[in-house]
Scaffold this motif. Sequence first.
Motif, PDB file in Angstrom:
ATOM      1  N   PRO A   1      -1.900  10.657 -10.052  1.00 25.62           N
ATOM      2  CA  PRO A   1      -2.114   9.217  -9.904  1.00 25.62           C
ATOM      3  C   PRO A   1      -0.840   8.434  -9.602  1.00 25.62           C
ATOM      4  O   PRO A   1      -0.876   7.488  -8.804  1.00 25.62           O
ATOM      5  N   LEU A   2       0.269   8.810 -10.221  1.00 26.44           N
ATOM      6  CA  LEU A   2       1.517   8.076 -10.001  1.00 26.44           C
ATOM      7  C   LEU A   2       1.936   8.151  -8.542  1.00 26.44           C
ATOM      8  O   LEU A   2       2.295   7.134  -7.929  1.00 26.44           O
ATOM      9  N   LEU A   3       1.873   9.340  -7.963  1.00 31.54           N
ATOM     10  CA  LEU A   3       2.223   9.498  -6.556  1.00 31.54           C
ATOM     11  C   LEU A   3       1.202   8.789  -5.662  1.00 31.54           C
ATOM     12  O   LEU A   3       1.571   8.177  -4.652  1.00 31.54           O
ATOM     13  N   GLY A   4      -0.059   8.865  -6.050  1.00 30.24           N
ATOM     14  CA  GLY A   4      -1.098   8.217  -5.251  1.00 30.24           C
ATOM     15  C   GLY A   4      -0.910   6.718  -5.183  1.00 30.24           C
ATOM     16  O   GLY A   4      -0.951   6.123  -4.103  1.00 30.24           O
ATOM     17  N   PHE A   5      -0.703   6.086  -6.323  1.00 28.44           N
ATOM     18  CA  PHE A   5      -0.483   4.639  -6.332  1.00 28.44           C
ATOM     19  C   PHE A   5       0.845   4.285  -5.650  1.00 28.44           C
ATOM     20  O   PHE A   5       0.979   3.205  -5.063  1.00 28.44           O
ATOM     21  N   GLY A   6       1.804   5.202  -5.727  1.00 26.10           N
ATOM     22  CA  GLY A   6       3.068   4.975  -5.016  1.00 26.10           C
ATOM     23  C   GLY A   6       2.860   4.920  -3.508  1.00 26.10           C
ATOM     24  O   GLY A   6       3.468   4.087  -2.819  1.00 26.10           O
ATOM     25  N   MET A   7       2.012   5.806  -2.994  1.00 23.72           N
ATOM     26  CA  MET A   7       1.725   5.799  -1.563  1.00 23.72           C
ATOM     27  C   MET A   7       0.974   4.534  -1.153  1.00 23.72           C
ATOM     28  O   MET A   7       1.227   3.966  -0.088  1.00 23.72           O
TER      29      MET A   7
ATOM     30  N   ALA B   1       1.243   1.643  -2.619  1.00 22.66           N
ATOM     31  CA  ALA B   1       2.238   0.570  -2.643  1.00 22.66           C
ATOM     32  C   ALA B   1       3.134   0.636  -1.412  1.00 22.66           C
ATOM     33  O   ALA B   1       3.555  -0.399  -0.875  1.00 22.66           O
ATOM     34  N   ALA B   2       3.405   1.855  -0.943  1.00 22.31           N
ATOM     35  CA  ALA B   2       4.239   2.020   0.247  1.00 22.31           C
ATOM     36  C   ALA B   2       3.567   1.415   1.470  1.00 22.31           C
ATOM     37  O   ALA B   2       4.250   0.925   2.391  1.00 22.31           O
ATOM     38  N   VAL B   3       2.241   1.426   1.495  1.00 24.65           N
ATOM     39  CA  VAL B   3       1.513   0.810   2.608  1.00 24.65           C
ATOM     40  C   VAL B   3       1.828  -0.682   2.698  1.00 24.65           C
ATOM     41  O   VAL B   3       2.017  -1.231   3.787  1.00 24.65           O
ATOM     42  N   LEU B   4       1.918  -1.331   1.553  1.00 23.30           N
ATOM     43  CA  LEU B   4       2.246  -2.764   1.533  1.00 23.30           C
ATOM     44  C   LEU B   4       3.640  -3.007   2.115  1.00 23.30           C
ATOM     45  O   LEU B   4       3.861  -3.974   2.854  1.00 23.30           O
ATOM     46  N   VAL B   5       4.572  -2.134   1.772  1.00 23.53           N
ATOM     47  CA  VAL B   5       5.935  -2.262   2.293  1.00 23.53           C
ATOM     48  C   VAL B   5       5.944  -2.060   3.800  1.00 23.53           C
ATOM     49  O   VAL B   5       6.610  -2.796   4.540  1.00 23.53           O
TER      50      VAL B   5
ATOM     51  N   LEU C   1      -1.012  -9.423   2.442  1.00 27.47           N
ATOM     52  CA  LEU C   1      -2.309  -9.769   1.857  1.00 27.47           C
ATOM     53  C   LEU C   1      -3.436  -9.020   2.565  1.00 27.47           C
ATOM     54  O   LEU C   1      -4.398  -8.562   1.924  1.00 27.47           O
ATOM     55  N   ALA C   2      -3.317  -8.894   3.878  1.00 21.77           N
ATOM     56  CA  ALA C   2      -4.322  -8.130   4.626  1.00 21.77           C
ATOM     57  C   ALA C   2      -4.305  -6.666   4.203  1.00 21.77           C
ATOM     58  O   ALA C   2      -5.358  -6.036   4.054  1.00 21.77           O
ATOM     59  N   ALA C   3      -3.118  -6.127   3.984  1.00 20.31           N
ATOM     60  CA  ALA C   3      -3.001  -4.731   3.558  1.00 20.31           C
ATOM     61  C   ALA C   3      -3.660  -4.512   2.202  1.00 20.31           C
ATOM     62  O   ALA C   3      -4.283  -3.472   1.964  1.00 20.31           O
ATOM     63  N   VAL C   4      -3.532  -5.491   1.302  1.00 23.63           N
ATOM     64  CA  VAL C   4      -4.183  -5.379  -0.010  1.00 23.63           C
ATOM     65  C   VAL C   4      -5.697  -5.244   0.153  1.00 23.63           C
ATOM     66  O   VAL C   4      -6.344  -4.394  -0.474  1.00 23.63           O
ATOM     67  N   LEU C   5      -6.278  -6.077   1.026  1.00 26.08           N
ATOM     68  CA  LEU C   5      -7.721  -6.013   1.254  1.00 26.08           C
ATOM     69  C   LEU C   5      -8.120  -4.709   1.936  1.00 26.08           C
ATOM     70  O   LEU C   5      -9.209  -4.175   1.672  1.00 26.08           O
ATOM     71  N   ILE C   6      -7.263  -4.175   2.787  1.00 27.34           N
ATOM     72  CA  ILE C   6      -7.547  -2.885   3.420  1.00 27.34           C
ATOM     73  C   ILE C   6      -7.570  -1.779   2.376  1.00 27.34           C
ATOM     74  O   ILE C   6      -8.426  -0.885   2.407  1.00 27.34           O
ATOM     75  N   LEU C   7      -6.621  -1.814   1.444  1.00 26.67           N
ATOM     76  CA  LEU C   7      -6.604  -0.819   0.372  1.00 26.67           C
ATOM     77  C   LEU C   7      -7.878  -0.900  -0.474  1.00 26.67           C
ATOM     78  O   LEU C   7      -8.465   0.135  -0.831  1.00 26.67           O
ATOM     79  N   VAL C   8      -8.317  -2.120  -0.774  1.00 26.79           N
ATOM     80  CA  VAL C   8      -9.555  -2.290  -1.536  1.00 26.79           C
ATOM     81  C   VAL C   8     -10.731  -1.721  -0.745  1.00 26.79           C
ATOM     82  O   VAL C   8     -11.612  -1.044  -1.307  1.00 26.79           O
ATOM     83  N   SER C   9     -10.755  -1.968   0.550  1.00 23.33           N
ATOM     84  CA  SER C   9     -11.817  -1.442   1.403  1.00 23.33           C
ATOM     85  C   SER C   9     -11.869   0.078   1.351  1.00 23.33           C
ATOM     86  O   SER C   9     -12.947   0.678   1.184  1.00 23.33           O
ATOM     87  N   GLY C  10     -10.716   0.709   1.469  1.00 23.74           N
ATOM     88  CA  GLY C  10     -10.669   2.168   1.427  1.00 23.74           C
ATOM     89  C   GLY C  10     -11.088   2.732   0.084  1.00 23.74           C
ATOM     90  O   GLY C  10     -11.794   3.746   0.020  1.00 23.74           O
ATOM     91  N   LEU C  11     -10.671   2.089  -0.997  1.00 21.40           N
ATOM     92  CA  LEU C  11     -11.045   2.559  -2.332  1.00 21.40           C
ATOM     93  C   LEU C  11     -12.549   2.431  -2.554  1.00 21.40           C
ATOM     94  O   LEU C  11     -13.180   3.313  -3.151  1.00 21.40           O
ATOM     95  N   LEU C  12     -13.141   1.344  -2.073  1.00 23.59           N
ATOM     96  CA  LEU C  12     -14.586   1.161  -2.228  1.00 23.59           C
ATOM     97  C   LEU C  12     -15.364   2.164  -1.383  1.00 23.59           C
ATOM     98  O   LEU C  12     -16.420   2.662  -1.801  1.00 23.59           O
ATOM     99  N   LEU C  13     -14.853   2.471  -0.197  1.00 23.14           N
ATOM    100  CA  LEU C  13     -15.511   3.470   0.642  1.00 23.14           C
ATOM    101  C   LEU C  13     -15.446   4.843  -0.028  1.00 23.14           C
ATOM    102  O   LEU C  13     -16.428   5.595  -0.037  1.00 23.14           O
ATOM    103  N   ALA C  14     -14.299   5.158  -0.604  1.00 23.07           N
ATOM    104  CA  ALA C  14     -14.160   6.425  -1.325  1.00 23.07           C
ATOM    105  C   ALA C  14     -15.063   6.458  -2.546  1.00 23.07           C
ATOM    106  O   ALA C  14     -15.620   7.503  -2.895  1.00 23.07           O
ATOM    107  N   ALA C  15     -15.216   5.314  -3.211  1.00 21.92           N
ATOM    108  CA  ALA C  15     -16.085   5.249  -4.384  1.00 21.92           C
ATOM    109  C   ALA C  15     -17.535   5.533  -4.009  1.00 21.92           C
ATOM    110  O   ALA C  15     -18.283   6.114  -4.801  1.00 21.92           O
TER     111      ALA C  15
END
Length: 335
Positions: A113-119, A121-125, A236-250
């Motif tokens: 999980p630590l590496l996953g959330f790190g990746m 977060a890297a998307v936002l950067v 901010l757009a990247a945050v919503l994209i991450l949420v989209s991907g997590l919901l699709l995976a869910a």
Amino acid sequence: MTTATTASTRPKGGGTSAGRPAPAVRLRAGLAHGSPALLALVALAVIVAIAAAIQPGILSVTGLSLMLMSAVPLAFAAQAQMIIMSVGDIDLGIGNLVGLVTVIAATLLATDPLLGFGMLAAVLVVYALLAVIVQKRGVPSIIVTLGMSFVWLGIGLQLLPTPGGATPEWLTAIGSWRSTVVPPPLVFVALAALAGWWITRRTRAGARMRALGSSAATLDKAGWSAARTRMTAYVLAAVLILVSGLLLAAQTRSGDINSASNYTLTTIAAVILGGGTFSGGRALPVGTALGAVTLGLISVLLSLVALPSSMQAGAQGVIVLAVLAGRIVTERFSR
């Protein structure tokens, strides 16, 4: 003299003697402000009505949940595209990035999980850096984001060459949530629209993003940084994209880099259908959410009418073009 006086005092533009606009003027004004979202709503209602006529069980809570499920991640991705388009840019990497997030969710978030959330977060950067490149170097956003789409694809294939993996329990629980009162997808779509509305309409950053898209010179005269504004929009757009991907995976409980390959063009169509423009300066979260749900339901409708899969892509394109043509007609009428 009397005639001249009467002519000079008669309200112009079809107004009434009380100084209020005539009904026709008020109608055109109302269409100009509300027709895009209204058109998307009408198209959505027509699709649901046709689907209900074919399969009446769709109108139940369970039926609507199944029907609207695929529109949930698309609604969040469309809000992200809306934010990018509000500053006058387009993101051509959304589809592959959403797919990459599903891969990360089904692999690293479950095992490390630590590496996953790190990746994540890297998307936002990375998105912040993309905004700097677009703003400072003058590279068109479609070139930058298209190039990054191949990067997202490569990383996804490296992590998970074939669809599979398993999402963590907390994410699976989100996708498994059910209700007998209201269809859960409606709740998530409403949250997507609320997030887009709050970002673009209730924050100073939202006002600056729309100003950047409509008139960068005005933004500069007001003392606001164009680079910082574009960076804010991209993050901010990247945050919503991450949420989209997590919901699709869910929903799928697995990862697939190609699971959202059609999101790129579909999100653009959703924004335009909801009243957005390519030129920027405009953000309509509710219309965008309605556009995303409408486009998401088209494929469901085509499946209900038993249209061969080989013809569904073409039929979906024809329906989208017809709806967008309706928007053009209503906008011309409102002028």
